[in-house]
Scaffold this motif. Structure first.
Motif, PDB file in Angstrom:
ATOM      1  N   MET A   1     147.762  49.448  24.024  1.00  0.00           N
ATOM      2  CA  MET A   1     146.866  49.954  22.991  1.00  0.00           C
ATOM      3  C   MET A   1     146.092  48.802  22.368  1.00  0.00           C
ATOM      4  SD  MET A   1     149.285  52.709  21.090  1.00  0.00           S
ATOM      5  CE  MET A   1     150.026  54.057  22.024  1.00  0.00           C
ATOM      6  N   GLU A   2     144.828  49.059  22.043  1.00  0.00           N
ATOM      7  CA  GLU A   2     144.006  47.964  21.559  1.00  0.00           C
ATOM      8  C   GLU A   2     144.294  47.648  20.103  1.00  0.00           C
ATOM      9  OE1 GLU A   2     139.797  49.195  20.619  1.00  0.00           O
ATOM     10  OE2 GLU A   2     140.398  50.812  21.932  1.00  0.00           O
ATOM     11  N   THR A   3     144.043  46.408  19.745  1.00  0.00           N
ATOM     12  CA  THR A   3     144.266  45.952  18.379  1.00  0.00           C
ATOM     13  C   THR A   3     143.073  46.304  17.515  1.00  0.00           C
ATOM     14  OG1 THR A   3     145.588  44.113  19.173  1.00  0.00           O
ATOM     15  CG2 THR A   3     144.714  43.940  16.943  1.00  0.00           C
ATOM     16  N   VAL A   4     143.365  46.749  16.296  1.00  0.00           N
ATOM     17  CA  VAL A   4     142.312  47.140  15.374  1.00  0.00           C
ATOM     18  C   VAL A   4     142.488  46.356  14.082  1.00  0.00           C
ATOM     19  CG1 VAL A   4     141.320  49.039  14.062  1.00  0.00           C
ATOM     20  CG2 VAL A   4     142.160  49.445  16.361  1.00  0.00           C
ATOM     21  N   GLY A   5     141.389  45.924  13.449  1.00  0.00           N
ATOM     22  CA  GLY A   5     141.490  45.170  12.217  1.00  0.00           C
ATOM     23  C   GLY A   5     140.300  45.374  11.321  1.00  0.00           C
ATOM     24  N   PHE A   6     140.276  44.713  10.159  1.00  0.00           N
ATOM     25  CA  PHE A   6     139.191  44.866   9.214  1.00  0.00           C
ATOM     26  C   PHE A   6     137.975  44.060   9.656  1.00  0.00           C
ATOM     27  CE2 PHE A   6     141.257  47.291   6.159  1.00  0.00           C
ATOM     28  CZ  PHE A   6     142.549  46.823   5.992  1.00  0.00           C
ATOM     29  N   LEU A 305     156.416  48.472   5.591  1.00  0.00           N
ATOM     30  CA  LEU A 305     156.307  49.815   6.158  1.00  0.00           C
ATOM     31  C   LEU A 305     154.927  50.103   6.731  1.00  0.00           C
ATOM     32  CD1 LEU A 305     158.183  51.593   3.258  1.00  0.00           C
ATOM     33  CD2 LEU A 305     158.989  51.496   5.619  1.00  0.00           C
ATOM     34  N   LEU A 306     153.880  49.717   6.004  1.00  0.00           N
ATOM     35  CA  LEU A 306     152.496  49.987   6.416  1.00  0.00           C
ATOM     36  C   LEU A 306     151.667  48.716   6.222  1.00  0.00           C
ATOM     37  CD1 LEU A 306     152.024  53.504   4.723  1.00  0.00           C
ATOM     38  CD2 LEU A 306     152.281  53.063   7.185  1.00  0.00           C
ATOM     39  N   PRO A 307     151.877  47.714   7.082  1.00  0.00           N
ATOM     40  CA  PRO A 307     151.185  46.434   6.888  1.00  0.00           C
ATOM     41  C   PRO A 307     149.666  46.543   6.890  1.00  0.00           C
ATOM     42  CG  PRO A 307     152.996  46.185   8.440  1.00  0.00           C
ATOM     43  CD  PRO A 307     152.839  47.654   8.192  1.00  0.00           C
ATOM     44  N   MET A 308     149.104  47.469   7.651  1.00  0.00           N
ATOM     45  CA  MET A 308     147.645  47.593   7.703  1.00  0.00           C
ATOM     46  C   MET A 308     147.087  48.082   6.372  1.00  0.00           C
ATOM     47  SD  MET A 308     146.992  49.043  11.528  1.00  0.00           S
ATOM     48  CE  MET A 308     147.215  47.936  12.944  1.00  0.00           C
ATOM     49  N   ALA A 437     152.974  47.661  18.051  1.00  0.00           N
ATOM     50  CA  ALA A 437     153.745  46.668  17.297  1.00  0.00           C
ATOM     51  C   ALA A 437     152.991  45.349  17.149  1.00  0.00           C
ATOM     52  CB  ALA A 437     155.099  46.436  17.973  1.00  0.00           C
ATOM     53  N   ASP A 438     152.275  44.919  18.178  1.00  0.00           N
ATOM     54  CA  ASP A 438     151.527  43.665  18.093  1.00  0.00           C
ATOM     55  C   ASP A 438     150.420  43.750  17.054  1.00  0.00           C
ATOM     56  OD1 ASP A 438     153.086  42.429  20.002  1.00  0.00           O
ATOM     57  OD2 ASP A 438     151.766  42.982  21.659  1.00  0.00           O
ATOM     58  N   ALA A 439     149.676  44.861  17.068  1.00  0.00           N
ATOM     59  CA  ALA A 439     148.592  45.034  16.098  1.00  0.00           C
ATOM     60  C   ALA A 439     149.145  45.098  14.682  1.00  0.00           C
ATOM     61  CB  ALA A 439     147.807  46.301  16.413  1.00  0.00           C
ATOM     62  N   VAL A 440     150.262  45.798  14.494  1.00  0.00           N
ATOM     63  CA  VAL A 440     150.873  45.907  13.170  1.00  0.00           C
ATOM     64  C   VAL A 440     151.322  44.544  12.668  1.00  0.00           C
ATOM     65  CG1 VAL A 440     152.868  46.818  11.931  1.00  0.00           C
ATOM     66  CG2 VAL A 440     151.571  48.319  13.450  1.00  0.00           C
ATOM     67  N   SER A 441     151.922  43.750  13.544  1.00  0.00           N
ATOM     68  CA  SER A 441     152.440  42.441  13.131  1.00  0.00           C
ATOM     69  C   SER A 441     151.330  41.476  12.742  1.00  0.00           C
ATOM     70  CB  SER A 441     153.288  41.837  14.251  1.00  0.00           C
ATOM     71  OG  SER A 441     152.483  41.514  15.378  1.00  0.00           O
ATOM     72  N   GLN A 442     150.120  41.675  13.255  1.00  0.00           N
ATOM     73  CA  GLN A 442     148.995  40.780  12.966  1.00  0.00           C
ATOM     74  C   GLN A 442     148.205  41.203  11.734  1.00  0.00           C
ATOM     75  OE1 GLN A 442     146.592  40.608  16.525  1.00  0.00           O
ATOM     76  NE2 GLN A 442     148.388  40.289  17.823  1.00  0.00           N
ATOM     77  N   ALA A 443     148.481  42.385  11.211  1.00  0.00           N
ATOM     78  CA  ALA A 443     147.632  42.959  10.169  1.00  0.00           C
ATOM     79  C   ALA A 443     147.548  42.080   8.929  1.00  0.00           C
ATOM     80  CB  ALA A 443     148.129  44.349   9.799  1.00  0.00           C
ATOM     81  N   LEU A 456     156.907  46.887  12.381  1.00  0.00           N
ATOM     82  CA  LEU A 456     157.538  48.206  12.342  1.00  0.00           C
ATOM     83  C   LEU A 456     156.545  49.302  12.719  1.00  0.00           C
ATOM     84  CD1 LEU A 456     159.949  50.030  11.595  1.00  0.00           C
ATOM     85  CD2 LEU A 456     159.089  50.004   9.238  1.00  0.00           C
ATOM     86  N   VAL A 457     156.907  50.090  13.693  1.00  0.00           N
ATOM     87  CA  VAL A 457     156.146  51.280  14.076  1.00  0.00           C
ATOM     88  C   VAL A 457     157.113  52.457  14.023  1.00  0.00           C
ATOM     89  CG1 VAL A 457     154.907  52.471  15.913  1.00  0.00           C
ATOM     90  CG2 VAL A 457     154.508  50.024  15.526  1.00  0.00           C
ATOM     91  N   PHE A 458     156.902  53.347  13.064  1.00  0.00           N
ATOM     92  CA  PHE A 458     157.813  54.482  12.916  1.00  0.00           C
ATOM     93  C   PHE A 458     157.134  55.819  13.207  1.00  0.00           C
ATOM     94  CE2 PHE A 458     156.054  53.518   8.708  1.00  0.00           C
ATOM     95  CZ  PHE A 458     155.519  54.746   8.342  1.00  0.00           C
TER      96      PHE A 458
END
Length: 529
Positions: A1-6, A305-308, A437-443, A456-458
C-alpha cells in the motif's frame, strides 16, 4: 500500500446507612449540576481500616442507599435485563446490576448496556436460560440472548479467579461485616473505576457503594479503585476505558489517575488489536467522538493510536489543552450530534471520516468540490446531479483553513469533476495508508520526531473493505439503489449494521453539516437533496 502524508509528502498523514442522594434534572449533566444536586450524608457505621504496610489508602466507608432515594426504579431497566434478573431471582440466586449501567441510571443517562452479576455459577446460569452461551477462556462470562438483545451475566465465583489483587488479599474482613457484604466488596475491589463499582439490587431496592463511587460521581471524578499505576499495570485496557468514560460524562480524572495515564500510555500497545478497535469504536461510535479525540491528544495517546491524526494536530500548532476547534474535530462534533449510547453507528463511518479528512489535509479542495464529492457519495455516484446542486449552495459554506480553499468561479464543470475524482482517489489512498504499518510509523517523523514510535494498525480488513465501498461509487459504477430525497430520517438499525446506503447518507450529512450552517435535512435553499 502506498504511503500518504501531508502537503504531498505526508498526505493523510449488612449494617449500613440509608441516605437520600441524587436529584437530577434530565438536562443536567455538567460537573456543576452534579455537585449542586448531590447530597451524601455520613454513614451511621464506618467499616474503614487504617492503611496497611503496602501503603494503600483507607478503604472508603461502606454504604447502602435506598434505590428510590437515588431516583432509581425497575421501570428504568430494559426488558431483556429485567428478564434475566427475574429468572435468576426466581431460582433462588442473588442478582445485581453492576458497573456502568448503575452509574448511568443514577446520572439519569441511557446506559449503553446492562450487566448482571449473580451468585449462580456459569453452568447454573446456562441451565436457567434456553439461549445462553459461555464465552471467554481466561475470565468466562455468559451471554444470555433475550429476543434480539444480549445480556452479559458474570458470576461471583468466576470473578474471584481474576488474578491476584494484593489490596483485596491484604484486607481482613471486618468483624461487623457479614459474608454477603464481604463478597460484594471483594467483587467491587476488582473493578476498574470507583464510579463503576456500584451494585443495584432492584428487588431489595438498594444500591451498595463499598468504594466511594457516589462521592466520585458527586465530584465528577474518574478514579481507579486501587492505586492507578497498579490498576493500569493489571489491565491496560482501563486506560482507554477511562478516556471513554471521562469523555462521555465530561468528568475529570483524579490526580493520580491522570498521571498514571500519561506515564503508562505505552501500555496500550500490549493490547490485542481487536480489543483496541473495540475500545476505539466505543469512543467514536456512540456520541463522544470529539471529546474522546481531545482527551486522547491531551494524554499523549493519539500519537500511539492514530499517529496520522496526531501529526495533523501538531502541524496546526494544536496544544494539548487547546480549546480551539478545527475541521477534524468539527466533523466528529457533527457525528456526535447524530449518535447516542443507544444509537451507535458502524465503525466504518468514523473510519471514513478520518480518511476523508486526512485526504483534505494532504490535498486541500474548495467548498464546491467537497460539497459535490459528499453529494455524489450520497447519490450513489451521480456526479452531474451532485455538481448541479453544489453550484447552488457552495457560497454559503463556512471557512476552514487550510483544508477548504476559495472557489475559482471560472472553472468549468469538467475541471471541477476531475477534482472530485482526484479527491475520491486521495481518500482511497489515505485509507490505504492508515492500514499500512510503514506509513503509520512515518506519520509523526516530520512534525513530532520525539513522539513514541507507533506503527499500530488496528483497522480490520472487513472495515477497510466497507469504507472503500462507501466511496467506490464516486468515479466507479453508479449505484442504482440510493435513498430517496424525501427520506431524511436516519435508520439507526441500518446504520449500526453498516448498510451502504445509510453509511453514505450519514457521511454526506456530516460533511455538509460541517460546511454549512443550515442542516441539509431541513427544507431551505441549501437543501442538497
Amino acid at each position: 500500500m502506498e504511503t500518504v502524508g501531508f502537503a504531498g509528502k505526508c498526505k493523510g498523514m449488612g449494617i449500613l446507612t440509608f441516605a437520600r442522594c441524587f436529584s437530577f434534572s434530565k438536562a443536567q449533566h455538567t460537573l456543576a449540576a452534579i455537585a449542586d444536586s448531590v447530597h451524601i450524608p455520613s454513614p451511621a457505621v464506618s467499616l474503614n481500616s487504617s492503611p496497611d504496610e503496602q501503603g494503600y489508602a483507607d478503604t472508603p466507608e461502606w454504604k447502602m442507599f435506598k434505590s428510590k432515594d437515588l431516583g432509581l426504579s425497575t421501570s428504568m431497566i430494559n426488558k431483556p435485563a429485567l428478564t434475566v434478573l427475574k429468572g435468576l431471582q426466581k431460582t433462588g440466586y442473588e442478582a445485581y446490576l453492576v458497573g456502568g449501567c448503575v452509574r448511568d441510571l443514577v446520572l439519569k443517562r441511557t446506559p449503553k448496556d446492562f450487566d448482571v452479576l449473580t451468585t449462580a455459577d456459569l453452568q447454573e446460569i446456562r441451565r436457567n436460560f434456553s439461549r445462553c452461551n459461555i464465552i471467554g477462556r481466561r475470565f468466562p462470562i455468559c451471554h444470555v440472548h433475550v429476543r434480539e438483545t444480549i445480556v452479559e451475566v458474570s458470576s461471583f465465583k468466576t470473578s474471584e479467579r481474576k488474578g491476584k489483587n494484593d489490596f483485596v488479599e491484604k484486607k481482613q474482613k471486618p468483624t461487623s461485616c457479614n459474608d454477603r457484604d464481604y463478597a460484594r466488596w471483594r467483587n467491587c475491589m476488582r473493578r476498574d473505576f470507583t464510579i463503576n463499582g456500584l451494585m443495584y439490587d432492584p428487588y431489595e431496592n438498594v444500591v451498595y457503594d463499598y468504594i466511594g463511587g457516589l462521592e466520585d460521581l458527586k465530584a465528577g471524578k474518574v478514579r481507579t479503585v486501587i492505586p492507578a499505576h497498579s490498576s493500569f499495570a493489571e489491565d491496560c485496557a482501563r486506560i482507554l476505558r477511562g478516556i471513554r468514560i471521562a469523555a462521555r460524562l465530561n468528568f475529570k480524572f483524579s490526580r493520580d489517575t491522570a498521571c498514571a495515564i500519561k506515564d503508562h500510555s505505552h501500555y496500550i500497545l500490549r493490547l490485542d488489536k481487536g480489543r483496541i478497535m473495540m475500545e476505539m469504536n466505543y469512543m467514536l461510535a456512540f456520541g463522544t467522538g470529539e471529546a474522546s479525540l481531545r482527551l486522547l491528544w491531551r494524554f499523549g495517546l493519539l500519537e500511539i493510536l492514530l499517529p496520522m491524526q496526531a501529526a495533523y494536530l501538531v502541524s496546526q500548532g494544536f496544544r494539548r489543552r487547546d480549546k480551539r476547534s478545527n475541521m477534524l474535530l468539527v466533523l466528529f462534533t457533527k457525528l456526535d450530534e447524530l449518535l447516542a449510547p443507544d444509537r451507535p453507528c458502524h465503525c466504518s463511518l468514523w473510519v471514513s471520516l478520518l480518511a476523508f479528512h486526512l485526504a483534505l489535509a494532504g490535498e486541500p479542495q474548495d467548498a464546491l468540490v467537497i460539497t459535490a464529492f459528499a453529494l455524489s457519495v450520497r447519490n450513489g455516484g451521480n456526479l452531474k446531479k451532485a455538481m448541479d446542486k453544489s453550484r447552488k449552495i457552495y457560497k454559503k459554506s463556512k471557512s476552514f483553513s487550510p483544508e477548504v480553499l476559495d472557489v475559482v468561479e471560472s472553472e468549468s464543470n469538467e475541471k471541477v469533476m476531475n477534482k472530485i475524482l482526484d479527491l475520491a482517489g486521495e481518500v482511497k489512498s489515505t485509507l490505504s495508508a492508515m492500514t499500512d504499518a510503514d506509513a503509520v510509523s512515518q506519520a509523526m517523523s516530520k512534525y513530532y520526531p520525539q513522539a513514541p514510535f507507533s506503527d499500530l494498525v488496528f483497522i480490520t480488513i472487513p472495515t477497510f473493505s466497507r469504507v472503500r465501498s462507501i466511496f467506490a461509487c464516486v468515479g466507479g459504477h453508479r449505484e442504482e439503489r440510493v435513498r430517496s430525497k424525501e427520506d431524511v430520517e436516519i435508520n439507526y438499525r441500518s446504520l449500526v449494521d453498516g448498510e451502504l446506503k445509510e453509511l453514505r447518507f450519514v457521511f454526506a450529512k456530516i460533511v455538509i453539516d460541517s460546511l454549512y450552517v443550515t442542516h441539509f435535512d431541513k427544507k431551505s435553499d441549501t437543501d442538497p437533496s
